[in-house]
Design a protein around this motif. Structure first.
Motif, PDB file in Angstrom:
ATOM      1  N   LEU A   1      16.282 -22.266 -51.605  1.00 31.27           N
ATOM      2  CA  LEU A   1      15.229 -22.791 -50.735  1.00 31.27           C
ATOM      3  C   LEU A   1      15.818 -23.259 -49.408  1.00 31.27           C
ATOM      4  CD1 LEU A   1      12.221 -23.531 -50.455  1.00 31.27           C
ATOM      5  CD2 LEU A   1      12.781 -25.771 -51.431  1.00 31.27           C
ATOM      6  N   MET A   2      16.969 -23.939 -49.465  1.00 33.67           N
ATOM      7  CA  MET A   2      17.631 -24.398 -48.241  1.00 33.67           C
ATOM      8  C   MET A   2      18.147 -23.216 -47.421  1.00 33.67           C
ATOM      9  SD  MET A   2      17.319 -27.683 -47.982  1.00 33.67           S
ATOM     10  CE  MET A   2      15.648 -27.341 -48.590  1.00 33.67           C
TER      11      MET A   2
ATOM     12  N   ILE B   1      12.559 -30.811 -36.613  1.00 32.83           N
ATOM     13  CA  ILE B   1      12.816 -30.774 -38.058  1.00 32.83           C
ATOM     14  C   ILE B   1      13.907 -31.771 -38.412  1.00 32.83           C
ATOM     15  CG2 ILE B   1      13.434 -29.307 -40.021  1.00 32.83           C
ATOM     16  CD1 ILE B   1      12.535 -26.904 -38.370  1.00 32.83           C
ATOM     17  N   PRO B   2      13.548 -32.969 -38.869  1.00 35.37           N
ATOM     18  CA  PRO B   2      14.553 -33.976 -39.219  1.00 35.37           C
ATOM     19  C   PRO B   2      15.515 -33.482 -40.291  1.00 35.37           C
ATOM     20  CG  PRO B   2      12.352 -34.954 -39.128  1.00 35.37           C
ATOM     21  CD  PRO B   2      12.168 -33.471 -39.037  1.00 35.37           C
ATOM     22  N   GLY B   3      16.806 -33.679 -40.056  1.00 37.22           N
ATOM     23  CA  GLY B   3      17.817 -33.306 -41.040  1.00 37.22           C
ATOM     24  C   GLY B   3      18.316 -31.885 -40.922  1.00 37.22           C
ATOM     25  N   VAL B   4      17.777 -31.104 -39.983  1.00 39.33           N
ATOM     26  CA  VAL B   4      18.143 -29.688 -39.907  1.00 39.33           C
ATOM     27  C   VAL B   4      19.588 -29.490 -39.452  1.00 39.33           C
ATOM     28  CG1 VAL B   4      17.359 -29.340 -37.528  1.00 39.33           C
ATOM     29  CG2 VAL B   4      17.364 -27.415 -39.126  1.00 39.33           C
ATOM     30  N   ALA B   5      20.085 -30.352 -38.567  1.00 37.67           N
ATOM     31  CA  ALA B   5      21.445 -30.172 -38.065  1.00 37.67           C
ATOM     32  C   ALA B   5      22.473 -30.327 -39.176  1.00 37.67           C
ATOM     33  CB  ALA B   5      21.732 -31.159 -36.927  1.00 37.67           C
ATOM     34  N   ALA B   6      22.299 -31.357 -39.991  1.00 36.65           N
ATOM     35  CA  ALA B   6      23.224 -31.572 -41.106  1.00 36.65           C
ATOM     36  C   ALA B   6      23.163 -30.406 -42.085  1.00 36.65           C
ATOM     37  CB  ALA B   6      22.895 -32.879 -41.819  1.00 36.65           C
ATOM     38  N   MET B   7      21.958 -29.898 -42.331  1.00 38.07           N
ATOM     39  CA  MET B   7      21.814 -28.770 -43.248  1.00 38.07           C
ATOM     40  C   MET B   7      22.564 -27.544 -42.731  1.00 38.07           C
ATOM     41  SD  MET B   7      18.373 -26.633 -44.294  1.00 38.07           S
ATOM     42  CE  MET B   7      18.248 -25.977 -42.627  1.00 38.07           C
ATOM     43  N   LEU B   8      22.437 -27.250 -41.440  1.00 35.18           N
ATOM     44  CA  LEU B   8      23.088 -26.077 -40.877  1.00 35.18           C
ATOM     45  C   LEU B   8      24.606 -26.236 -40.851  1.00 35.18           C
ATOM     46  CD1 LEU B   8      20.645 -25.235 -37.941  1.00 35.18           C
ATOM     47  CD2 LEU B   8      20.935 -23.989 -40.095  1.00 35.18           C
TER      48      LEU B   8
ATOM     49  N   GLN C   1      26.298 -27.672 -43.120  1.00 33.50           N
ATOM     50  CA  GLN C   1      26.780 -27.565 -44.491  1.00 33.50           C
ATOM     51  C   GLN C   1      26.630 -26.173 -45.087  1.00 33.50           C
ATOM     52  OE1 GLN C   1      24.413 -30.528 -46.428  1.00 33.50           O
ATOM     53  NE2 GLN C   1      25.338 -32.225 -45.284  1.00 33.50           N
ATOM     54  N   ARG C   2      25.933 -25.280 -44.387  1.00 37.91           N
ATOM     55  CA  ARG C   2      25.670 -23.960 -44.960  1.00 37.91           C
ATOM     56  C   ARG C   2      26.379 -22.878 -44.155  1.00 37.91           C
ATOM     57  NH1 ARG C   2      22.306 -25.719 -48.406  1.00 37.91           N
ATOM     58  NH2 ARG C   2      22.069 -23.783 -49.570  1.00 37.91           N
ATOM     59  N   PRO C   3      26.944 -21.894 -44.832  1.00 40.07           N
ATOM     60  CA  PRO C   3      27.619 -20.799 -44.124  1.00 40.07           C
ATOM     61  C   PRO C   3      26.607 -19.960 -43.358  1.00 40.07           C
ATOM     62  CG  PRO C   3      27.399 -20.281 -46.460  1.00 40.07           C
ATOM     63  CD  PRO C   3      26.953 -21.706 -46.291  1.00 40.07           C
ATOM     64  N   LEU C   4      27.068 -19.364 -42.258  1.00 43.07           N
ATOM     65  CA  LEU C   4      26.188 -18.500 -41.480  1.00 43.07           C
ATOM     66  C   LEU C   4      25.919 -17.214 -42.253  1.00 43.07           C
ATOM     67  CD1 LEU C   4      27.641 -18.835 -37.879  1.00 43.07           C
ATOM     68  CD2 LEU C   4      25.572 -19.880 -38.786  1.00 43.07           C
TER      69      LEU C   4
ATOM     70  N   LEU D   1      24.197 -29.051 -32.408  1.00 42.18           N
ATOM     71  CA  LEU D   1      23.933 -29.767 -33.658  1.00 42.18           C
ATOM     72  C   LEU D   1      24.197 -31.265 -33.516  1.00 42.18           C
ATOM     73  CD1 LEU D   1      25.318 -27.310 -36.370  1.00 42.18           C
ATOM     74  CD2 LEU D   1      23.039 -27.448 -35.372  1.00 42.18           C
ATOM     75  N   GLY D   2      25.234 -31.615 -32.768  1.00 41.06           N
ATOM     76  CA  GLY D   2      25.537 -33.036 -32.585  1.00 41.06           C
ATOM     77  C   GLY D   2      24.445 -33.764 -31.835  1.00 41.06           C
TER      78      GLY D   2
END
Length: 199
Positions: free
Chosen positions: A68-69, A106-113, A115-118, A155-156
């Motif tokens: 889902l993420m 979208i709150p929290g999207v930067a941290a999610m990206l 943490q996830r590989p491209l 992202l920062g």
């Protein structure tokens, strides 16, 4: 944060039959849910309620929370408009500004990206930014360094803007956050232009 009353009412008013949920419909409601509750509170059941369907219908398309993420990350990147015209500086500025505008909602999207590989669409955006620089004549090492600085700034600044907004700290307004991002972007692009042999 649980599923809100409006989402529950939408589901009870019109529930899609099993198998009627397609990917476009799912992605549309996934983005709407993430904008409203934030990435950390997106759940399979919450998405089912948002989309007006059953949890089993969601699981038909997305096997678990990790998937889902991944879908959310791709949906965010896919919604970023890619500029077609202008020199490298104008196109890179437009690309990252468009990305900031999408992600800020979208709150929290930067941290999610982070943490996830491209992969998939996210990797496509990465290739797009690198291709713009390559077309302008940058070599591989210059492109890698420039891309890293720009992506970190993107992202920062999103994370900082969300933190300031959630904390109610001065400077956390939408206009203020956008101005800070734009200022930083201009500084980076000016520095890149001065350190490269390109016009």
């Amino acid at each position: 944060m649980g599923v809100d009353v409006a989402a529950r009412n939408r589901r009870s008013a019109s529930v899609l039959p099993y198998g009627a949920l397609d990917r476009d419909h799912l992605v549309k409601h996934l983005l709407e849910l993430a904008r409203r509750v934030g990435v950390d509170h997106v759940t399979m059941r919450g998405l089912a309620a948002e989309a007006g369907t059953s949890a089993s219908s969601v699981y038909y398309h997305v096997k678990d929370k990790a998937a889902l993420m991944d879908l959310l990350a791709e949906a965010v990147i896919e919604s970023i408009e890619v500029p077609a015209d202008g020199d490298w500086r104008r196109r890179i500025s437009a690309l990252y500004t468009n990305a900031w505008t999408v992600m800020y909602d979208i709150p929290g999207v930067a941290a999610m990206l982070q943490q996830r590989p491209l992969a998939g669409a996210a990797h496509a955006m990465d290739r797009t930014a690198r291709a713009i620089m390559a077309e302008a004549g940058w070599d591989g090492e210059q492109i890698s360094r420039a891309h890293a600085v720009l992506y970190i700034h993107l992202l920062g600044s999103i994370q900082l803007a969300h933190h300031l907004r959630d904390s109610g700290i001065d400077g956390g307004s939408d206009d203020g956050a956008h101005s800070v991002f734009q200022h930083g972007l201009r500084v980076i692009l000016t520095g890149l232009q001065h350190t490269s042999p390109l016009p």
